[in-house]
Write a protein that holds these residues in place. Sequence first.
Motif, PDB file in Angstrom:
ATOM      1  N   PRO A 175       0.809  -1.220   0.000  1.00 45.59           N
ATOM      2  CA  PRO A 175       0.000   0.000   0.000  1.00 45.59           C
ATOM      3  C   PRO A 175       0.843   1.273   0.000  1.00 45.59           C
ATOM      4  CG  PRO A 175      -0.929  -1.584   1.523  1.00 45.59           C
ATOM      5  CD  PRO A 175       0.392  -2.143   1.062  1.00 45.59           C
ATOM      6  N   SER A 176       1.957   1.283   0.721  1.00 44.16           N
ATOM      7  CA  SER A 176       2.797   2.487   0.748  1.00 44.16           C
ATOM      8  C   SER A 176       3.463   2.727  -0.605  1.00 44.16           C
ATOM      9  CB  SER A 176       3.843   2.397   1.860  1.00 44.16           C
ATOM     10  OG  SER A 176       4.680   1.280   1.656  1.00 44.16           O
ATOM     11  N   ALA A 177       3.858   1.655  -1.303  1.00 41.36           N
ATOM     12  CA  ALA A 177       4.444   1.812  -2.637  1.00 41.36           C
ATOM     13  C   ALA A 177       3.392   2.310  -3.621  1.00 41.36           C
ATOM     14  CB  ALA A 177       5.044   0.496  -3.113  1.00 41.36           C
ATOM     15  N   PHE A 178       2.161   1.812  -3.493  1.00 41.89           N
ATOM     16  CA  PHE A 178       1.069   2.264  -4.358  1.00 41.89           C
ATOM     17  C   PHE A 178       0.793   3.747  -4.117  1.00 41.89           C
ATOM     18  CE2 PHE A 178      -3.389   2.949  -5.387  1.00 41.89           C
ATOM     19  CZ  PHE A 178      -3.438   2.422  -6.663  1.00 41.89           C
ATOM     20  N   ARG A 179       0.770   4.156  -2.867  1.00 41.98           N
ATOM     21  CA  ARG A 179       0.542   5.561  -2.518  1.00 41.98           C
ATOM     22  C   ARG A 179       1.635   6.451  -3.108  1.00 41.98           C
ATOM     23  NH1 ARG A 179       0.740   5.008   2.582  1.00 41.98           N
ATOM     24  NH2 ARG A 179      -1.422   4.384   2.769  1.00 41.98           N
ATOM     25  N   ALA A 180       2.889   6.014  -2.972  1.00 46.41           N
ATOM     26  CA  ALA A 180       4.009   6.803  -3.499  1.00 46.41           C
ATOM     27  C   ALA A 180       3.924   6.928  -5.019  1.00 46.41           C
ATOM     28  CB  ALA A 180       5.332   6.170  -3.085  1.00 46.41           C
ATOM     29  N   ALA A 181       3.567   5.837  -5.699  1.00 49.43           N
ATOM     30  CA  ALA A 181       3.435   5.884  -7.159  1.00 49.43           C
ATOM     31  C   ALA A 181       2.291   6.805  -7.573  1.00 49.43           C
ATOM     32  CB  ALA A 181       3.216   4.480  -7.713  1.00 49.43           C
ATOM     33  N   ALA A 182       1.168   6.746  -6.867  1.00 48.86           N
ATOM     34  CA  ALA A 182       0.035   7.613  -7.190  1.00 48.86           C
ATOM     35  C   ALA A 182       0.404   9.072  -6.989  1.00 48.86           C
ATOM     36  CB  ALA A 182      -1.171   7.243  -6.320  1.00 48.86           C
ATOM     37  N   GLN A 183       1.124   9.382  -5.923  1.00 48.69           N
ATOM     38  CA  GLN A 183       1.533  10.768  -5.678  1.00 48.69           C
ATOM     39  C   GLN A 183       2.504  11.253  -6.746  1.00 48.69           C
ATOM     40  OE1 GLN A 183       2.987  10.393  -1.672  1.00 48.69           O
ATOM     41  NE2 GLN A 183       1.007  10.879  -0.767  1.00 48.69           N
ATOM     42  N   ARG A 184       3.323  10.351  -7.256  1.00 46.15           N
ATOM     43  CA  ARG A 184       4.318  10.747  -8.260  1.00 46.15           C
ATOM     44  C   ARG A 184       3.718  10.894  -9.658  1.00 46.15           C
ATOM     45  NH1 ARG A 184      10.050   7.831  -9.788  1.00 46.15           N
ATOM     46  NH2 ARG A 184      10.552   9.274 -11.452  1.00 46.15           N
ATOM     47  N   TYR A 185       2.850   9.956 -10.055  1.00 51.90           N
ATOM     48  CA  TYR A 185       2.407   9.900 -11.445  1.00 51.90           C
ATOM     49  C   TYR A 185       1.020  10.482 -11.711  1.00 51.90           C
ATOM     50  CZ  TYR A 185       6.410   6.838 -11.854  1.00 51.90           C
ATOM     51  OH  TYR A 185       7.679   6.329 -11.819  1.00 51.90           O
ATOM     52  N   LEU A 186       0.184  10.635 -10.690  1.00 56.39           N
ATOM     53  CA  LEU A 186      -1.158  11.150 -10.916  1.00 56.39           C
ATOM     54  C   LEU A 186      -1.245  12.619 -10.512  1.00 56.39           C
ATOM     55  CD1 LEU A 186      -3.330   8.223  -9.515  1.00 56.39           C
ATOM     56  CD2 LEU A 186      -2.808   8.729 -11.900  1.00 56.39           C
ATOM     57  N   PRO A 187      -2.018  13.411 -11.246  1.00 56.31           N
ATOM     58  CA  PRO A 187      -2.234  14.802 -10.833  1.00 56.31           C
ATOM     59  C   PRO A 187      -2.907  14.841  -9.461  1.00 56.31           C
ATOM     60  CG  PRO A 187      -3.062  14.414 -13.062  1.00 56.31           C
ATOM     61  CD  PRO A 187      -2.696  13.083 -12.490  1.00 56.31           C
ATOM     62  N   SER A 188      -2.717  15.927  -8.741  1.00 56.28           N
ATOM     63  CA  SER A 188      -3.244  16.015  -7.375  1.00 56.28           C
ATOM     64  C   SER A 188      -4.771  16.078  -7.323  1.00 56.28           C
ATOM     65  CB  SER A 188      -2.658  17.232  -6.660  1.00 56.28           C
ATOM     66  OG  SER A 188      -3.016  18.417  -7.353  1.00 56.28           O
TER      67      SER A 188
END
Length: 86
Positions: free
Chosen positions: A46-59
Amino acid sequence: MTIQRRQHETALQDNGYWLNTIGLYGRLGIPLDKIIDPYGTVAMTPSAFRAAAQRYLPSDVYVHITGMPRDSTSYTRRDSTPPDHY
């Protein structure tokens, strides 16, 4: 997942796939070694998924994920109906 892996193996044989994917990964800053093995062998935490979402998806983008049982045949209709009272 087996179907996706086979489709990916087939796509790796196409020069157009390589051209498009290299361009996409370059724009997104994804390491190019992920082209060969995009799924990896380790399950995403879950933490890796969160980090990827924060990096690649607009806020202003939200992701809604629903966990479903792998085998719903073990549930009866009675299990899925709401109770008569709350």
